[in-house]
Write an enzyme that holds these catalytic residues in place. Sequence first.
Site, PDB file in Angstrom:
ATOM      1  N   TRP A 104       0.891  -0.945  -0.242  1.00 43.05           N
ATOM      2  CA  TRP A 104       0.413   0.083   0.058  1.00 43.05           C
ATOM      3  C   TRP A 104       0.488   1.118  -0.582  1.00 43.05           C
ATOM      4  O   TRP A 104       0.150   2.373  -0.777  1.00 43.05           O
ATOM      5  CB  TRP A 104      -1.115  -0.082   1.343  1.00 43.05           C
ATOM      6  CG  TRP A 104      -1.792  -1.020   1.011  1.00 43.05           C
ATOM      7  CD1 TRP A 104      -2.043  -2.141   1.752  1.00 43.05           C
ATOM      8  CD2 TRP A 104      -2.515  -1.301   0.392  1.00 43.05           C
ATOM      9  NE1 TRP A 104      -2.807  -3.253   1.613  1.00 43.05           N
ATOM     10  CE2 TRP A 104      -3.288  -2.928   0.328  1.00 43.05           C
ATOM     11  CE3 TRP A 104      -3.370  -0.974  -1.212  1.00 43.05           C
ATOM     12  CZ2 TRP A 104      -4.522  -3.201  -0.413  1.00 43.05           C
ATOM     13  CZ3 TRP A 104      -3.901  -1.170  -2.155  1.00 43.05           C
ATOM     14  CH2 TRP A 104      -4.888  -2.969  -1.890  1.00 43.05           C
ATOM     15  N   ASP A 173      -1.625   6.351   6.259  1.00 45.17           N
ATOM     16  CA  ASP A 173      -2.765   5.488   5.656  1.00 45.17           C
ATOM     17  C   ASP A 173      -2.624   5.357   6.955  1.00 45.17           C
ATOM     18  O   ASP A 173      -1.908   4.140   7.283  1.00 45.17           O
ATOM     19  CB  ASP A 173      -2.249   4.607   4.560  1.00 45.17           C
ATOM     20  CG  ASP A 173      -3.328   3.578   4.414  1.00 45.17           C
ATOM     21  OD1 ASP A 173      -3.977   3.276   4.616  1.00 45.17           O
ATOM     22  OD2 ASP A 173      -2.577   2.663   3.039  1.00 45.17           O
ATOM     23  N   LYS A 197     -12.503  -2.037   7.497  1.00 44.60           N
ATOM     24  CA  LYS A 197     -11.027  -3.077   8.875  1.00 44.60           C
ATOM     25  C   LYS A 197     -11.892  -2.501   9.932  1.00 44.60           C
ATOM     26  O   LYS A 197     -12.357  -3.493  10.187  1.00 44.60           O
ATOM     27  CB  LYS A 197     -10.039  -2.220   8.437  1.00 44.60           C
ATOM     28  CG  LYS A 197      -9.398  -3.042   6.664  1.00 44.60           C
ATOM     29  CD  LYS A 197      -7.942  -1.992   6.331  1.00 44.60           C
ATOM     30  CE  LYS A 197      -8.128  -2.565   4.602  1.00 44.60           C
ATOM     31  NZ  LYS A 197      -8.180  -3.968   3.943  1.00 44.60           N
TER      32      LYS A 197
HETATM   33  C1  LIG Z   1      -3.293   0.072   4.721  1.00 47.98           C
HETATM   34  C2  LIG Z   1      -4.374  -0.400   3.481  1.00 47.98           C
HETATM   35  N1  LIG Z   1      -4.630   1.109   2.507  1.00 47.98           N
HETATM   36  C3  LIG Z   1      -4.646   0.839   1.388  1.00 47.98           C
HETATM   37  C4  LIG Z   1      -5.645   0.188   1.251  1.00 47.98           C
HETATM   38  C5  LIG Z   1      -6.806   0.239  -0.332  1.00 47.98           C
HETATM   39  O1  LIG Z   1      -8.003   0.615   0.492  1.00 47.98           O
HETATM   40  P1  LIG Z   1      -9.179   1.115  -0.547  1.00 47.98           P
HETATM   41  O2  LIG Z   1      -9.656  -0.573  -1.103  1.00 47.98           O
HETATM   42  O3  LIG Z   1     -10.601   1.391   0.541  1.00 47.98           O
HETATM   43  O4  LIG Z   1      -8.909   1.684  -2.078  1.00 47.98           O
HETATM   44  C6  LIG Z   1      -6.139  -1.197   2.066  1.00 47.98           C
HETATM   45  C7  LIG Z   1      -6.985  -2.259   1.365  1.00 47.98           C
HETATM   46  O5  LIG Z   1      -6.666  -3.155   2.302  1.00 47.98           O
HETATM   47  C8  LIG Z   1      -5.064  -0.701   3.125  1.00 47.98           C
HETATM   48  O6  LIG Z   1      -4.905  -2.493   3.494  1.00 47.98           O
END
Ligand SMILES: Cc1ncc(COP(=O)(O)O)c(C=O)c1O
Length: 362
Positions: A104, A173, A197
Amino acid sequence: MKANRIHNFNPGPAALPLSALEEIQENFLNFSGSGMSIIEISHRSKQFDDVINDAVARTKRLLQLDDSYQVLFLQGGASMQFAMIPLNFLSPGSSADYVDTGTWSSKAIQEAQIQGKSIKVVASSADKNYAYIPRNITFNKDAVFVHITSNNTIKGTQWAKFPDTKGVPIICDMSSDIMSRPVDVHKFGLIYAGAQKNVGPAGVCLAIIRKDLLDWIPDTVPTMLKYSTFAAKNSLHNTPPCFAVYTVDLVLKWLEETIGGLDKMAALNRQKADLLYDFIDAGGFYRATAEPDSRSLMNVTFRLPNEDLEKQFVGQALENGLAGLKGHRSVGGCRASLYNAVSLDAVESLVDFMKTFEKAHG
Ligand SMILES: Cc1ncc(COP(=O)(O)O)c(C=O)c1O
């Protein structure tokens, strides 16, 4: 009658508190005496106004935010934030530091690079397949922000302590560990989290922004991609994801009123994770993939002696009422996500099953 529920270790969308789901069920056909469902009423109604204001107020109380921060509910998931951050906060001549701790973070970096923005990757744990959180990082004094991912959902690592950036605001994030522990918000310029989550269903992204950052945003950013657009209208510039915001509000209510706040939540999360890691470490059959001082309390990633056994483990676990234990497709192995709504009882059941599986196959 209680629905037939099983233990849910999914990585996201993930387990939600039963009390929140029951409250949704109970009020679904007639929300707040309106004679209509929450998904049938106007986002400009008094009823929805109460919902969004309550969700904002609960977020502020839980994270102890002062008036220098604003709470926003956005769409496009956490992934949209990867693009919005450089678009809003990196003007020509300014540069930001990014720390690469896995999938991510890498995606956040890519989005800044696609836009041709100036960023520096000041640390990375790619050399060990992201099994650790980098330490002793030297940040650039002239960076306008530092971007990190507090919990790496796929690799199973987490910042136990946030880095000292010498006053440079951190943009973080927190998708997979928001509201799992108290944080000193003052280090942060922006915190964002896909809700699916720890705080709600998919479809809404919670953002907490330090208000002075709103002044950095150039006029050239499209309206729907500007934080200031949503900040000026209490997240009601256009139709928000009403049902998702409502669910977030109920989850935050459970956190405040049933759990008793983030200190209590953190203690419980620590207890759950310790139970599982201690069991894994005590034997030789299961192996945790993250380095001990970087381990996530939210996503416990582990391997079995071979892939065939991992497949059997995941399948038999499900037959025994334990869902969602397959590792992310990019890394394989197994992963137990122990988000806020996963009970200690669920983790105890998992450990019991792991013991039985080991006896049969070890
Ligand atoms: C730490 C993290 N950042 C970003 C995301 C992406 O999130 P989204 O699907 O809401 O774009 C995730 C998804 O699993 C994640 O675990």
